[in-house]
Design a protein around this motif. Structure first.
Motif, PDB file in Angstrom:
ATOM      1  N   LEU A   1       0.956  -1.249   0.036  1.00 62.09           N
ATOM      2  CA  LEU A   1      -0.096  -0.114   0.149  1.00 62.09           C
ATOM      3  C   LEU A   1       0.879   1.318   0.032  1.00 62.09           C
ATOM      4  N   SER A   2       2.140   1.097   0.284  1.00 64.76           N
ATOM      5  CA  SER A   2       2.843   2.307   0.267  1.00 64.76           C
ATOM      6  C   SER A   2       3.222   2.891  -1.120  1.00 64.76           C
ATOM      7  N   LEU A   3       2.918   1.968  -2.102  1.00 67.73           N
ATOM      8  CA  LEU A   3       3.053   2.434  -3.403  1.00 67.73           C
ATOM      9  C   LEU A   3       2.059   3.517  -3.907  1.00 67.73           C
ATOM     10  N   ALA A   4       1.059   3.613  -3.043  1.00 69.38           N
ATOM     11  CA  ALA A   4      -0.091   4.738  -3.458  1.00 69.38           C
ATOM     12  C   ALA A   4       0.561   6.085  -2.991  1.00 69.38           C
ATOM     13  N   ASP A   5       1.850   6.030  -2.380  1.00 68.74           N
ATOM     14  CA  ASP A   5       2.242   7.402  -2.257  1.00 68.74           C
ATOM     15  C   ASP A   5       2.636   8.232  -3.270  1.00 68.74           C
ATOM     16  N   THR A   6       2.825   7.382  -4.207  1.00 64.68           N
ATOM     17  CA  THR A   6       3.492   7.962  -5.720  1.00 64.68           C
ATOM     18  C   THR A   6       2.204   8.728  -6.468  1.00 64.68           C
ATOM     19  N   PHE A   7       1.179   8.515  -6.203  1.00 69.78           N
ATOM     20  CA  PHE A   7      -0.129   8.726  -7.051  1.00 69.78           C
ATOM     21  C   PHE A   7      -0.628  10.053  -6.606  1.00 69.78           C
ATOM     22  N   PRO A   8      -1.108  11.031  -7.499  1.00 71.61           N
ATOM     23  CA  PRO A   8      -1.751  12.252  -7.040  1.00 71.61           C
ATOM     24  C   PRO A   8      -3.298  11.885  -6.563  1.00 71.61           C
ATOM     25  N   GLY A   9      -3.347  12.911  -5.551  1.00 75.15           N
ATOM     26  CA  GLY A   9      -4.644  12.510  -4.899  1.00 75.15           C
ATOM     27  C   GLY A   9      -4.811  11.918  -3.755  1.00 75.15           C
ATOM     28  N   LEU A  10      -3.738  11.195  -3.406  1.00 70.97           N
ATOM     29  CA  LEU A  10      -3.726  10.560  -2.167  1.00 70.97           C
ATOM     30  C   LEU A  10      -3.835  11.633  -0.848  1.00 70.97           C
ATOM     31  N   GLN A  11      -4.561  11.291  -0.006  1.00 69.78           N
ATOM     32  CA  GLN A  11      -4.677  11.946   1.204  1.00 69.78           C
ATOM     33  C   GLN A  11      -4.279  11.283   2.468  1.00 69.78           C
ATOM     34  N   GLU A  12      -3.331  12.184   3.342  1.00 70.27           N
ATOM     35  CA  GLU A  12      -3.226  11.481   4.558  1.00 70.27           C
ATOM     36  C   GLU A  12      -4.452  11.674   5.590  1.00 70.27           C
ATOM     37  N   ASN A  13      -4.639  10.252   6.323  1.00 73.21           N
ATOM     38  CA  ASN A  13      -5.531   9.999   7.281  1.00 73.21           C
ATOM     39  C   ASN A  13      -5.212  10.771   8.574  1.00 73.21           C
ATOM     40  N   PRO A  14      -6.440  11.228   9.206  1.00 75.97           N
ATOM     41  CA  PRO A  14      -5.878  12.110  10.476  1.00 75.97           C
ATOM     42  C   PRO A  14      -6.008  11.099  11.629  1.00 75.97           C
ATOM     43  N   THR A  15      -6.243   9.842  11.572  1.00 74.68           N
ATOM     44  CA  THR A  15      -5.901   9.024  12.600  1.00 74.68           C
ATOM     45  C   THR A  15      -4.799   7.933  12.397  1.00 74.68           C
ATOM     46  N   SER A  16      -4.282   7.306  13.411  1.00 85.09           N
ATOM     47  CA  SER A  16      -3.324   6.456  13.253  1.00 85.09           C
ATOM     48  C   SER A  16      -3.835   5.134  13.323  1.00 85.09           C
ATOM     49  N   GLY A  17      -2.963   4.060  12.841  1.00 89.90           N
ATOM     50  CA  GLY A  17      -3.386   2.758  12.828  1.00 89.90           C
ATOM     51  C   GLY A  17      -3.947   2.015  11.773  1.00 89.90           C
ATOM     52  N   GLN A  18      -3.778   2.834  10.671  1.00 86.99           N
ATOM     53  CA  GLN A  18      -4.373   2.144   9.399  1.00 86.99           C
ATOM     54  C   GLN A  18      -3.965   0.905   9.065  1.00 86.99           C
ATOM     55  N   ASN A  19      -4.705  -0.070   8.314  1.00 87.25           N
ATOM     56  CA  ASN A  19      -4.090  -1.347   7.702  1.00 87.25           C
ATOM     57  C   ASN A  19      -3.869  -2.276   9.143  1.00 87.25           C
ATOM     58  N   ASN A  20      -4.566  -2.103  10.188  1.00 87.25           N
ATOM     59  CA  ASN A  20      -4.439  -2.884  11.251  1.00 87.25           C
ATOM     60  C   ASN A  20      -5.818  -3.354  11.955  1.00 87.25           C
ATOM     61  N   PRO A  21      -6.215  -4.379  11.696  1.00 87.14           N
ATOM     62  CA  PRO A  21      -7.582  -4.704  12.087  1.00 87.14           C
ATOM     63  C   PRO A  21      -7.925  -4.552  13.515  1.00 87.14           C
ATOM     64  N   THR A  22      -6.818  -4.551  14.618  1.00 85.20           N
ATOM     65  CA  THR A  22      -7.137  -4.061  15.825  1.00 85.20           C
ATOM     66  C   THR A  22      -7.342  -2.647  16.124  1.00 85.20           C
ATOM     67  N   ALA A  23      -6.859  -1.761  15.404  1.00 81.87           N
ATOM     68  CA  ALA A  23      -7.006  -0.370  15.539  1.00 81.87           C
ATOM     69  C   ALA A  23      -8.271   0.069  15.255  1.00 81.87           C
ATOM     70  N   SER A  24      -9.177  -0.433  14.211  1.00 82.13           N
ATOM     71  CA  SER A  24     -10.382  -0.214  13.919  1.00 82.13           C
ATOM     72  C   SER A  24     -10.256   1.435  12.986  1.00 82.13           C
ATOM     73  N   SER A  25      -9.238   1.386  12.350  1.00 86.96           N
ATOM     74  CA  SER A  25      -8.960   2.927  11.631  1.00 86.96           C
ATOM     75  C   SER A  25      -9.236   2.646  10.061  1.00 86.96           C
ATOM     76  N   GLY A  26      -9.582   1.637   9.651  1.00 85.22           N
ATOM     77  CA  GLY A  26      -9.788   1.467   8.144  1.00 85.22           C
ATOM     78  C   GLY A  26      -8.326   1.406   7.595  1.00 85.22           C
ATOM     79  N   SER A  27      -8.422   1.826   6.326  1.00 79.57           N
ATOM     80  CA  SER A  27      -7.240   1.601   5.261  1.00 79.57           C
ATOM     81  C   SER A  27      -6.421   2.889   4.941  1.00 79.57           C
ATOM     82  N   SER A  28      -5.292   3.019   4.791  1.00 83.84           N
ATOM     83  CA  SER A  28      -4.572   4.210   4.455  1.00 83.84           C
ATOM     84  C   SER A  28      -4.662   4.679   3.113  1.00 83.84           C
TER      85      SER A  28
END
Length: 390
Positions: free
Chosen positions: A116-143
Motif C-alpha cells: 500500500l505504500s506504493l500509493a504514495d506516488t499517486f496524485p490525490g492520495l490524502q493523509e488520514n487524520p488517525t493512526s493505526g490504518q491497515n491494522n484490524p485491531t485499531a479499527s481505523s480503516g485503510s490508508s
C-alpha cells in the motif's frame, strides 16, 4: 477500403510462448479477452492478402489494447511493425494510476511487504487524520484514501480475487513487492464490476513464471543501534533495543516449456526487542482514599476495583513529567510469515487455467507489565483464487 471478415489473428505471449487464435467477424472486428499481462506479438493473415505482424504490444492491468491492421492485396510478403499501441485509451473512461514491476522495484521502501505504500506516488492520495490504518485491531480503516472517500471506502483485489477484510474494510493479506507485476488504483469512473466500495479500488496483479528461470532475493534490516535516542526520551532512561529483519526470495520458472509455469515466493519478517513504555500509576494517597460513592460501596464493587488495581505491579514513578508517571521498556516478539505460489497452464490455444494460493501467519506476543493490558494475537489467513479462460 473495406472491412475484412475471416482474418485470422494470432496473439502470442513473447515470454511464455502461449498463443490465442481468433477470427474477425463480419464487421472486421476481433476480441481476445482475459489475456495475461505481458508483451505480445499480434499477427493478422488472410489468403491473398499476405501477413502483417505487430511486435512489442504491451498488455497492462485492467486495460484494453486496440491493435488495428491494414491488409493490402498487393502485398503478399510478411510485414512486421515494431512498437506498442497508442497510449491514448479509447475504450475506458476511468481515472487510474499504475506502477509496473520495474517502477515498483525502483521505488525506495522500508518494508518489502507493504504494497500500500506504493500509493504514495499517486496524485490525490490524502493523509488520514488517525493512526493505526491497515491494522484490524485499531479499527481505523485503510490508508488508501482518495477523493475524500474516507478510510473505509476502499476495496482490494489480488488477481481479481477479493482481498477485503470483512471487519474493518481493509486489505486482508499483504503482497511482497517483488511478486507484483502491476499495481493499480482506480480513483473514479470505474465500471460496476468494482462496485463494492465507494472509494478507490486497489488492484494487484502478481507475476507468473515464464520460459526463463528468473527470481530474486532480498533483505531489509532496521536496528535500533543505528538510531539516535529520540528528542523526547527521558534523560537517563534506558534506550529500547529492537530490530526488524525482513528477508525473502522469489522464483519463476517453466515446468513444461510453453505450457506450464510456476512462480513461488517466501517472505519472513522478524521483529522483536523492546519498545518504550510510559504509564501513569496510582498514588498511595489515592489507593487509601474512598473509591466508591454512597450507594455503590458494596462488597462486590470493592472486590472488582481491587482486582483491577491488583493488575498494576509495584512500580515506582521515575519520570519528571509528573509525580505518578513511570517510564521504561517492554518486550515484544512479532514475526510474520507469508508464502505464495502461482501456476499458469496453457491448456490449449483457446483455454488457460491460472491458480494462486497464499498463506499468511502473524504472531503478536507482547510482554505484560500491567496484567492483561497486552493481548496475544495469532492470526492465520489463506487465499485461493483460480481463473479459467475459455
Amino acid at each position: 477500403m473495406a472491412v475484412l471478415p475471416g482474418v485470422t489473428v494470432v496473439i502470442k505471449n513473447m515470454d511464455t510462448g502461449s498463443e490465442r487464435t481468433v477470427v474477425t467477424n463480419e464487421a472486421g472486428l476481433y476480441t481476445a479477452p482475459f489475456v495475461q499481462i505481458g508483451r505480445y506479438t499480434v499477427t493478422a493473415s488472410l489468403t491473398s492478402f499476405g501477413t502483417v505482424t505487430r511486435e512489442g504490444i504491451q498488455v497492462s492491468l485492467n486495460d484494453a489494447s486496440v491493435v488495428d491492421f491494414k491488409l493490402d492485396p498487393r502485398v503478399t510478403d510478411t510485414v512486421t511493425v515494431q512498437g506498442d499501441v497508442t497510449p491514448i485509451n479509447l475504450t475506458r473512461s476511468e481515472v487510474k494510476s499504475s506502477l509496473t514491476a520495474e517502477q515498483i522495484m525502483d521505488k525506495p521502501t522500508l518494508n518489502a511487504g507493504n504494497f500500500l505504500s506504493l500509493a504514495d506516488t499517486f496524485p490525490g492520495l490524502q493523509e488520514n487524520p488517525t493512526s493505526g490504518q491497515n491494522n484490524p485491531t485499531a479499527s481505523s480503516g485503510s490508508s488508501i484514501n482518495f477523493n475524500n472517500t474516507g478510510t473505509r471506502g476502499a476495496t482490494f483485489q489480488i488477481n481479481g480475487v477479493n482481498n477485503d477484510d470483512s471487519s474493518e474494510n481493509q486489505n486482508r493479506q499483504g503482497v511482497a513487492l517483488s511478486t507484483i507485476q502491476e499495481f493499480q488504483i482506480l480513483k473514479n469512473g470505474y465500471s460496476s464490476e468494482f462496485g463494492r466500495g465507494d472509494g478507490a479500488v486497489v488492484l494487484v496483479q502478481t507475476k507468473s513464471g515464464t520460459n526463463q528461470l528468473r527470481g530474486d532475493a532480498y533483505v531489509y534490516r532496521q536496528d535500533s543501534s543505528w538510531n539516535a535516542r529520540t528528542w523526547f526520551a527521558v534523560p537517563g532512561s534506558a534506550k529500547p533495543v529492537n530490530q526488524r529483519t525482513q528477508y525473502g526470495a522469489t522464483a519463476g520458472f517453466p515446468v513444461i516449456q510453453n505450457k506450464l509455469f510456476a512462480f513461488l515466493n517466501a517472505d519472513t519478517t522478524k521483529r522483536d526487542g523492546e519498545n518504550g513504555y510510559t504509564r501513569d500509576l496510582f498514588l498511595p494517597s489515592e489507593l487509601n482514599a474512598p473509591r466508591l460513592t454512597r450507594g455503590n460501596d458494596t462488597p462486590a464493587n470493592r472486590a472488582f476495583i481491587d482486582s483491577v488495581l491488583a493488575r498494576f505491579p509495584a512500580l515506582t514513578p521515575n519520570d519528571a513529567r509528573s509525580p505518578r508517571t513511570y517510564a521504561g521498556v517492554v518486550g515484544f516478539n512479532q514475526p510474520d510469515y507469508d508464502y505464495s505460489g502461482r501456476l499458469d497452464w496453457n491448456v490449449s490455444d483457446t483455454q488457460t487455467l491460472t491458480g494462486r494460493y497464499q498463506w499468511t501467519h502473524q504472531l503478536r506476543e507482547n510482554e505484560d507489565i500491567i496484567l492483561g493490558e497486552a493481548t496475544l494475537q495469532d492470526n492465520t489467513q489463506q487465499n485461493l483464487g483460480m481463473t479459467w479462460t475459455h
